[in-house]
Design an enzyme around this catalytic site. Sequence first.
Site, PDB file in Angstrom:
ATOM      1  N   VAL A  62       1.228  -1.281   0.070  1.00  0.00           N
ATOM      2  CA  VAL A  62      -0.219   0.072   0.414  1.00  0.00           C
ATOM      3  C   VAL A  62       0.842   1.264   0.090  1.00  0.00           C
ATOM      4  CG1 VAL A  62      -1.930  -0.916   0.813  1.00  0.00           C
ATOM      5  CG2 VAL A  62      -0.058  -0.295   2.427  1.00  0.00           C
ATOM      6  N   TYR A 157       7.862   6.078  21.394  1.00  0.00           N
ATOM      7  CA  TYR A 157       7.749   5.634  20.291  1.00  0.00           C
ATOM      8  C   TYR A 157       7.916   6.336  19.024  1.00  0.00           C
ATOM      9  CZ  TYR A 157       7.063   0.820  22.187  1.00  0.00           C
ATOM     10  OH  TYR A 157       6.749  -0.392  23.251  1.00  0.00           O
TER      11      TYR A 157
END
Length: 254
Positions: A62, A157
């Site tokens: 994608v 993160y």
Amino acid sequence: MRIDEQVVLVTGGARGLGKEISRAFGREGAFVVVNYRRSADAAADLVRELGADRAVALQGDVTNDDEVRSLVEKAHSHFGRPITTIINNALADFEFNGDGRPSPDALTWDDLDRQFRGAAKAMLSTTQAALPGMREVGFGRVVNIGTNLFQHPVVPYHDYTAAKAAALSLTRTLAADLGKDGITVNMVSGGLLRTTDASAATPEEVFDLIASGTPLRRVVTPAELADAVLFFASPWSRAVTGQNLIVDGGLVNG
């Protein structure tokens, strides 16, 4: 449009959260396009489970515009109708392992770019490829999978969270532009889920810590988050767009 009339593309739809989202739409009678990049066997197994008359497995990266256009065309050809609903779930290769994350000293632009391509670029590619079909039928639903780490960076993160923040911004700007075409764009943001391939590296004590901080005293499952995704595709959400729904057992607000 009822869910059982929709053709739903679930990116990364063969494993983890994507698998549960595909199952949820299959349960409600939708035509499901199970997109995968490498998990051909898992996708084929899921199509057999959902029924070959209502589901198809289509390979495609994608982050690659040509591959996205091809899978959208193949889905249209297979079902004889355009994709109406996109669930941008695919995750660039990532492990939720706080000990293994890049620290501020070691973080590189390549780390960030990999996640930006997997979140914001992929979302843009799938939406652009499906827009002609959505406009043709005067209906579209785009649901992007986000994260509650914006509000509660319990583990920083940096690359993953920055990319999802960009995807949230794009969610809201696309919602503003596409509403006139009958297309809504929303985000569902989970926390750590128990358990997906990506969260399998998370130590058990982290799951327990997060569970203790939620009103429900437990960690949300992929199936529970998948049910929330259904809302944004259903007729009940027809007046809702540009929103970010947090599904994490009440851990964070806003």
